[in-house]
Design a protein around this motif. Structure first.
Motif, PDB file in Angstrom:
ATOM      1  N   TRP A   1      85.584  28.279   6.143  1.00 36.71           N
ATOM      2  CA  TRP A   1      85.590  28.066   4.702  1.00 36.71           C
ATOM      3  C   TRP A   1      85.782  29.351   3.917  1.00 36.71           C
ATOM      4  N   PHE A   2      85.457  30.457   4.528  1.00 35.30           N
ATOM      5  CA  PHE A   2      85.498  31.719   3.790  1.00 35.30           C
ATOM      6  C   PHE A   2      86.487  32.691   4.448  1.00 35.30           C
ATOM      7  N   ALA A   3      87.025  33.590   3.644  1.00 37.43           N
ATOM      8  CA  ALA A   3      87.994  34.573   4.137  1.00 37.43           C
ATOM      9  C   ALA A   3      87.391  35.444   5.230  1.00 37.43           C
ATOM     10  N   SER A   4      86.123  35.785   5.058  1.00 37.96           N
ATOM     11  CA  SER A   4      85.476  36.632   6.057  1.00 37.96           C
ATOM     12  C   SER A   4      85.348  35.905   7.391  1.00 37.96           C
ATOM     13  N   SER A   5      85.105  34.613   7.327  1.00 34.48           N
ATOM     14  CA  SER A   5      84.986  33.822   8.551  1.00 34.48           C
ATOM     15  C   SER A   5      86.337  33.689   9.245  1.00 34.48           C
ATOM     16  N   THR A   6      87.376  33.524   8.452  1.00 32.82           N
ATOM     17  CA  THR A   6      88.725  33.424   9.018  1.00 32.82           C
ATOM     18  C   THR A   6      89.121  34.733   9.697  1.00 32.82           C
ATOM     19  N   GLU A   7      88.798  35.831   9.045  1.00 30.13           N
ATOM     20  CA  GLU A   7      89.095  37.149   9.626  1.00 30.13           C
ATOM     21  C   GLU A   7      88.361  37.345  10.941  1.00 30.13           C
ATOM     22  N   ARG A   8      87.088  36.940  10.949  1.00 30.02           N
ATOM     23  CA  ARG A   8      86.298  37.066  12.173  1.00 30.02           C
ATOM     24  C   ARG A   8      86.886  36.201  13.280  1.00 30.02           C
ATOM     25  N   LYS A   9      87.341  35.011  12.915  1.00 25.93           N
ATOM     26  CA  LYS A   9      87.954  34.111  13.889  1.00 25.93           C
ATOM     27  C   LYS A   9      89.193  34.754  14.519  1.00 25.93           C
ATOM     28  N   HIS A  10      90.016  35.354  13.684  1.00 26.70           N
ATOM     29  CA  HIS A  10      91.228  36.016  14.188  1.00 26.70           C
ATOM     30  C   HIS A  10      90.883  37.207  15.076  1.00 26.70           C
ATOM     31  N   GLU A  11      89.866  37.961  14.695  1.00 28.24           N
ATOM     32  CA  GLU A  11      89.437  39.104  15.519  1.00 28.24           C
ATOM     33  C   GLU A  11      88.966  38.643  16.886  1.00 28.24           C
ATOM     34  N   ASP A  12      88.151  37.578  16.903  1.00 28.24           N
ATOM     35  CA  ASP A  12      87.630  37.068  18.175  1.00 28.24           C
ATOM     36  C   ASP A  12      88.758  36.547  19.061  1.00 28.24           C
ATOM     37  N   ALA A  13      89.701  35.815  18.446  1.00 30.79           N
ATOM     38  CA  ALA A  13      90.810  35.252  19.222  1.00 30.79           C
ATOM     39  C   ALA A  13      91.704  36.361  19.780  1.00 30.79           C
ATOM     40  N   ALA A  14      91.973  37.362  18.965  1.00 26.49           N
ATOM     41  CA  ALA A  14      92.810  38.482  19.416  1.00 26.49           C
ATOM     42  C   ALA A  14      92.168  39.191  20.605  1.00 26.49           C
ATOM     43  N   GLU A  15      90.858  39.407  20.519  1.00 24.84           N
ATOM     44  CA  GLU A  15      90.139  40.053  21.612  1.00 24.84           C
ATOM     45  C   GLU A  15      90.216  39.221  22.888  1.00 24.84           C
ATOM     46  N   LEU A  16      90.119  37.902  22.734  1.00 26.05           N
ATOM     47  CA  LEU A  16      90.197  37.014  23.902  1.00 26.05           C
ATOM     48  C   LEU A  16      91.596  37.032  24.512  1.00 26.05           C
ATOM     49  N   TYR A  17      92.633  37.072  23.679  1.00 25.14           N
ATOM     50  CA  TYR A  17      93.998  37.141  24.210  1.00 25.14           C
ATOM     51  C   TYR A  17      94.223  38.443  24.984  1.00 25.14           C
TER      52      TYR A  17
ATOM     53  N   ASP B   1      93.752  32.052  32.347  1.00 26.08           N
ATOM     54  CA  ASP B   1      93.940  30.730  31.738  1.00 26.08           C
ATOM     55  C   ASP B   1      92.717  30.318  30.916  1.00 26.08           C
ATOM     56  N   ALA B   2      91.524  30.578  31.475  1.00 30.13           N
ATOM     57  CA  ALA B   2      90.288  30.200  30.791  1.00 30.13           C
ATOM     58  C   ALA B   2      90.138  30.980  29.488  1.00 30.13           C
ATOM     59  N   LEU B   3      90.454  32.263  29.529  1.00 31.12           N
ATOM     60  CA  LEU B   3      90.336  33.094  28.321  1.00 31.12           C
ATOM     61  C   LEU B   3      91.381  32.693  27.280  1.00 31.12           C
ATOM     62  N   THR B   4      92.576  32.326  27.730  1.00 31.13           N
ATOM     63  CA  THR B   4      93.614  31.867  26.808  1.00 31.13           C
ATOM     64  C   THR B   4      93.194  30.572  26.122  1.00 31.13           C
ATOM     65  N   SER B   5      92.632  29.659  26.896  1.00 28.30           N
ATOM     66  CA  SER B   5      92.153  28.391  26.327  1.00 28.30           C
ATOM     67  C   SER B   5      91.041  28.630  25.317  1.00 28.30           C
ATOM     68  N   GLU B   6      90.159  29.577  25.645  1.00 26.91           N
ATOM     69  CA  GLU B   6      89.076  29.903  24.723  1.00 26.91           C
ATOM     70  C   GLU B   6      89.618  30.497  23.428  1.00 26.91           C
ATOM     71  N   ALA B   7      90.657  31.352  23.557  1.00 26.38           N
ATOM     72  CA  ALA B   7      91.271  31.951  22.369  1.00 26.38           C
ATOM     73  C   ALA B   7      91.931  30.873  21.514  1.00 26.38           C
ATOM     74  N   ASP B   8      92.640  29.939  22.167  1.00 30.32           N
ATOM     75  CA  ASP B   8      93.288  28.842  21.441  1.00 30.32           C
ATOM     76  C   ASP B   8      92.253  28.007  20.682  1.00 30.32           C
ATOM     77  N   ALA B   9      91.143  27.721  21.366  1.00 24.35           N
ATOM     78  CA  ALA B   9      90.086  26.914  20.745  1.00 24.35           C
ATOM     79  C   ALA B   9      89.456  27.644  19.565  1.00 24.35           C
ATOM     80  N   THR B  10      89.318  28.963  19.704  1.00 26.85           N
ATOM     81  CA  THR B  10      88.745  29.768  18.627  1.00 26.85           C
ATOM     82  C   THR B  10      89.605  29.690  17.377  1.00 26.85           C
ATOM     83  N   LEU B  11      90.919  29.727  17.563  1.00 28.88           N
ATOM     84  CA  LEU B  11      91.831  29.680  16.417  1.00 28.88           C
ATOM     85  C   LEU B  11      91.796  28.329  15.709  1.00 28.88           C
ATOM     86  N   LYS B  12      91.447  27.282  16.433  1.00 30.42           N
ATOM     87  CA  LYS B  12      91.441  25.933  15.851  1.00 30.42           C
ATOM     88  C   LYS B  12      90.173  25.645  15.045  1.00 30.42           C
ATOM     89  N   LYS B  13      89.207  26.517  15.139  1.00 28.52           N
ATOM     90  CA  LYS B  13      87.956  26.289  14.398  1.00 28.52           C
ATOM     91  C   LYS B  13      88.200  26.333  12.893  1.00 28.52           C
TER      92      LYS B  13
END
Length: 319
Positions: free
Chosen positions: A28-44, A13-25
């Motif tokens: 501004w840049f495509a590279s940052s968005t990609e990194r966000k998706h990578e981090d969230a996917a890893e957390l899921y 549950d804690a990791l899922t919440s962290e992944a959800d929060a990561t996606l909501k960040k």
């Protein structure tokens, strides 16, 4: 629930919440968005693993599916297909939705094909077919739908195995198609099964290691013709097989096939029963052969007016 199970649930549950929060960040840049998706996917994925260890299979499956969606966005087909494959396994183990499991696996097969990983796609297609076959229920309509879908998946697996030159695995899938087409579908597709068994037998003759298996496939093909009420087709098939394999006529399978054809042509129910009994004494008749022989015996009984037995197919005494 055990302490371990509860601990893993909280961790997931804690990791899922962290992944959800990561996606909501905000990014501004495509590279940052990609990194966000990578981090969230890893957390899921981590959340899914935690749920799985704790025995929370449906929750694990849901987390794997969310990870797969992000991997697709990232164009990472390998990780997306793996997450979907894991999700399907968890849905299946959870026991609540085999339909969801099959949907996940089917999506994974598509991604694996797109990525050129055909052998893995073939194995997963076969797993889908097995799940569909096992999921065939008591309701006749639903049962037939499941069997038809299983046949389609076995065919896809066979085609993919063939592309990868995995002929043994392809033949195994084709054999399942022949069995299901003749023994489980309603109405059965006996001619299709007969053609498949003939093709399997011919393929076996091309290999020194497998050539002795050809006799069994040829016998099965003849049984399909007889079960279809076609003695002429069975006799013609026997002649073809004897010409292809000079040892067929003198083999146990060949002699049994010849006795069955003769007994069926003459509507000789006692002779038919004796042939079955003698063969079964040495080579035990499997359930599929028994079901085919029951169909043939009932055809003889219809012609002679002799009662072929009552009840389910497996309950009819062939001897």
């Amino acid at each position: 629930m055990s302490a371990l199970s509860q601990t893993q649930r909280k961790k997931g549950d804690a990791l899922t919440s962290e992944a959800d929060a990561t996606l909501k960040k905000s990014t501004w840049f495509a590279s940052s968005t990609e990194r966000k998706h990578e981090d969230a996917a890893e957390l899921y994925v981590k959340a899914a693993n935690a749920y799985k260890v704790g025995g929370w299979h449906d929750e694990a499956a849901d987390a794997y599916v969310r990870a797969s969606e992000l991997f697709k966005t990232l164009k990472n087909l390998g990780e997306a297909s793996k997450a979907l494959s894991d999700a399907g396994a968890c849905y299946k183990k959870g026991g609540t939705s085999i339909i969801k499991a099959i949907e996940c696996w089917s999506d994974a097969v598509t991604l694996l094909c797109d990525a050129g990983r055909l052998n893995m796609a073939a194995k997963l297609s076969k797993e889908i077919a097995e799940a569909l076959e096992n999921n065939a229920g008591d309701d006749e309509g639903k049962n037939n739908d499941s069997i038809a879908a299983a046949i389609e998946s076995y065919q896809k697996a066979a085609d993919l195995f063939e592309m990868e030159q995995a002929k043994s695995q392809a033949s195994g899938c084709l054999q399942k198609i022949a069995e299901l087409s003749s023994g489980a579908l309603n109405p059965p597709e006996l001619l299709k099964a007969a053609d498949l068994y003939e093709s399997l037998g011919r393929t076996c003759l091309e290999s020194n290691l497998l050539k002795y298996n050809a006799k069994t496939h040829f016998l099965n093909g003849i049984l399909c013709h007889l079960a279809n009420g076609d003695c002429i087709g069975a006799s013609q098939a026997y002649t073809r097989f004897d010409n292809l394999d000079y040892t067929f006529g003198e083999s146990r399978e060949g002699k049994f096939a010849s006795q069955l054809i003769e007994a069926t042509e003459n509507f000789d129910a006692p002779g038919f029963a004796t042939a079955c009994f003698e063969y079964d004494r040495i080579s035990k008749l499997d359930p599929w052969k028994t079901s085919m022989l029951v169909k043939v015996k009932r055809g003889i009984s219809d012609q002679t007016g002799i009662d072929g037995g009552e009840g389910e197919e497996g309950d009819v005494d062939l001897t």
